[in-house]
Design a protein around this motif. Structure first.
Motif, PDB file in Angstrom:
ATOM      1  N   PRO A  78      -3.679   3.939   1.412  1.00  0.00           N
ATOM      2  CA  PRO A  78      -3.421   2.492   1.529  1.00  0.00           C
ATOM      3  C   PRO A  78      -3.134   2.021   2.944  1.00  0.00           C
ATOM      4  O   PRO A  78      -3.367   0.846   3.257  1.00  0.00           O
ATOM      5  N   LEU A 123      -5.433  -0.952   2.919  1.00  0.00           N
ATOM      6  CA  LEU A 123      -4.696  -2.214   2.900  1.00  0.00           C
ATOM      7  C   LEU A 123      -4.241  -2.639   4.286  1.00  0.00           C
ATOM      8  O   LEU A 123      -4.254  -3.830   4.606  1.00  0.00           O
ATOM      9  N   ILE A 136      -6.361  -6.001   4.281  1.00  0.00           N
ATOM     10  CA  ILE A 136      -5.298  -6.977   4.048  1.00  0.00           C
ATOM     11  C   ILE A 136      -4.582  -7.314   5.354  1.00  0.00           C
ATOM     12  O   ILE A 136      -4.686  -8.427   5.873  1.00  0.00           O
ATOM     13  N   SER A 168      -4.638   0.673  -5.240  1.00  0.00           N
ATOM     14  CA  SER A 168      -3.633  -0.078  -4.483  1.00  0.00           C
ATOM     15  C   SER A 168      -4.135  -1.472  -4.138  1.00  0.00           C
ATOM     16  O   SER A 168      -3.374  -2.448  -4.168  1.00  0.00           O
ATOM     17  N   LEU A 169      -5.419  -1.591  -3.832  1.00  0.00           N
ATOM     18  CA  LEU A 169      -5.996  -2.896  -3.511  1.00  0.00           C
ATOM     19  C   LEU A 169      -6.022  -3.796  -4.747  1.00  0.00           C
ATOM     20  O   LEU A 169      -5.720  -4.998  -4.653  1.00  0.00           O
ATOM     21  N   MET A 204      -2.494  -5.112  -5.319  1.00  0.00           N
ATOM     22  CA  MET A 204      -2.176  -6.173  -4.365  1.00  0.00           C
ATOM     23  C   MET A 204      -2.853  -7.486  -4.748  1.00  0.00           C
ATOM     24  O   MET A 204      -2.235  -8.559  -4.694  1.00  0.00           O
ATOM     25  N   VAL A 248       2.504  -6.377   1.819  1.00  0.00           N
ATOM     26  CA  VAL A 248       1.615  -5.227   1.923  1.00  0.00           C
ATOM     27  C   VAL A 248       2.293  -4.069   2.654  1.00  0.00           C
ATOM     28  O   VAL A 248       2.079  -2.891   2.310  1.00  0.00           O
ATOM     29  N   ALA A 273     -10.877  -8.977   0.633  1.00  0.00           N
ATOM     30  CA  ALA A 273     -10.267  -8.010  -0.282  1.00  0.00           C
ATOM     31  C   ALA A 273     -11.291  -7.489  -1.293  1.00  0.00           C
ATOM     32  O   ALA A 273     -11.317  -6.293  -1.610  1.00  0.00           O
TER      33      ALA A 273
END
Length: 457
Positions: A18, A22, A27, A166-167, A170, A205, A293
């Protein structure tokens, strides 16, 4: 082969991914670019100049991180091999990783904390890369030569699936997909009462990455055990002496020298794509953070699938053909990125409002994810084939050096070309040349490596 130990080792990729998925790419990186561009715009720069300054600022952070990793990685690896201890280093860098990731929270939409969070993110990136050196060094002990390619590919694939999950979390529960309403992708307010007006759903994040890492590193620390270390006398002096001997020996080993030089360029170029893909989408194609994303999900899913398949091909045909094919794919992607704008494709005008650039860039994201994941896993396998017995951490320290010795080069070239052309799109063009150099140098690499020809000190 101890399957539980292998799975525990794979958990590092799952836990650490991540930060890249991320944080670096989808992100935090684009959010940072957007905040920086708005900050410079409100301070009197034109929109184009503000975008260029934002991309140059992001490249500065990656340049400095790359220099630190390049100079210290091999030294730390040599010292760890001399002392026979790797786990304390992994634990220590994990602490730095977690604290630095948490600090991303402090980047406010008005630009407050801009430099602080850039430094914090860069420090966390350094810690993640240092921890990776030590975990990669454990790869040769996980299985026989015929199994290493599959283990490396499966571990990297497992990590990318962690990035996908994980994405998704989020996007569904935290990230403000609808800027106007301040709601997530499923139409709810950010979880835990986070305030969308100050973009807390996006800024979280950082803490999210930190908590994810803490939770999923538990299997690693429980199941990955190392044999009792054989401590070499002489401490840091002996370690540096061994390192000097290793570096000197590189020049006597044509295959190893060619591979390290090749990977120095193609991995630097790949890291630039990871670091600037989302920024490019934000500044050139005017994508929303939500579109970026989704782009991330496409790339991460493709990476998870392609990396596993690449590991199978690696196990059957060896890593060199996998690396070569992936470099060609990435060169094609870079050429398309440089030749495309919102209004045209390689100089050919597009209809006003055409969504062709969006479709093409989604396909580019899939290609970057797939080829990037497979080349990463295959490169680890190739390094194992060149590692001297008894010195794996030092070998992967040199591998990190080759990956970071010019890590400043791609971000610096992108920054220079961006400022020179005043175009974030044309600023990416030097990456193509780095891939070409890597591909040429790869031709001198022995597919079987040359570890067996090297005497163990």
């Amino acid at each position: 082969m101890n399957k539980r130990r292998v799975f525990g080792w794979m958990c590092f990729d799952w836990a650490a991914q991540p930060y890249y998925t991320l944080g670096l790419t989808f992100i935090f990186g684009p959010y940072f670019a957007g905040v920086a561009a708005d900050f410079f715009l409100t301070n009197g720069l034109s929109e184009e100049a503000a975008d260029a300054r934002a991309q140059s600022m992001w490249s500065l952070g990656q340049t400095m991180a790359g220099l630190v990793i390049a100079f210290l990685g091999p030294v730390l690896g040599a010292y760890a091999d001399s002392t026979g201890r790797r786990m304390p280093w992994i634990f220590g860098f994990s602490v730095v990783y977690v604290i630095s990731a948490w600090m991303m929270w402090h980047l406010l939409p008005n630009g407050s904390g801009l430099w602080f969070t850039l430094y914090a993110f860069s420090l966390g990136f350094i810690a993640a890369e240092f921890a990776l050196i030590f975990t990669n060094a454990q790869l040769p002990s996980l299985g026989g030569r015929e199994a290493i390619g599959k283990i490396s590919g499966s571990g990297a694939s497992f990590g990318y699936w962690g990035g996908v999950l994980s994405l998704f979390i989020m996007l569904l529960f935290f990230f403000e997909a609808n800027d106007t309403a301040g709601t997530t992708l499923i139409g709810t307010e950010p979880a835990f009462g986070l305030n969308p007006e100050s973009r807390e759903g996006t800024r979280v994040v950082g803490p999210f990455i930190a908590i994810w890492y803490i939770v999923f590193m538990i299997p690693y620390f429980l199941w990955v055990r190392e044999s009792k270390p054989v401590v070499k006398q002489g401490g840091i002096g002996a370690a540096l002496s061994d390192l000097r001997a290793s570096i000197s020996s590189v020049f006597k080993r044509r295959s190893l020298a060619s591979f390290l030089a090749s990977s120095m360029f193609y991995r630097d170029a790949l890291n630039a794509l990871y670091g600037f893909g989302g920024v490019y989408a934000r500044l050139v194609l005017d994508w929303s953070l939500t579109m970026i994303a989704v782009f991330g999900i496409v790339g991460a899913v493709t990476a998870g699938i392609a990396t596993y398949i690449g590991g199978m091909f690696d196990s059957r045909f060896g890593p060199k053909p996998v690396i070569r094919v992936c470099i060609w794919v990435l060169m094609l992607v870079c050429t398309i990125i440089v030749g495309m704008t919102r209004e045209s494709l390689f100089g050919l005008p597009l209809a006003e409002g055409s969504n062709l650039p969006d479709i093409i860039f989604y396909l580019c994201g899939a290609a970057i994810g797939g080829a990037g994941g497979a080349v990463y896993a295959a490169s680890r396998t190739m390094m194992v084939r060149h590692a001297t017995e008894g010195r794996p951490t030092e070998a992967f320290g040199l591998f990190a050096l080759s990956g970071k010795a010019t890590a400043f080069l791609a971000p610096a070239l992108i920054g220079i070309f961006t400022l020179w052309t005043q175009s974030p799109r044309l600023g990416v063009s030097p990456v193509i040349g780095l891939f070409v150099i890597g591909l040429v140098l790869l031709t001198f690499v022995n597919p079987e490596g040359d570890a067996d020809t090297t005497e163990t000190r």
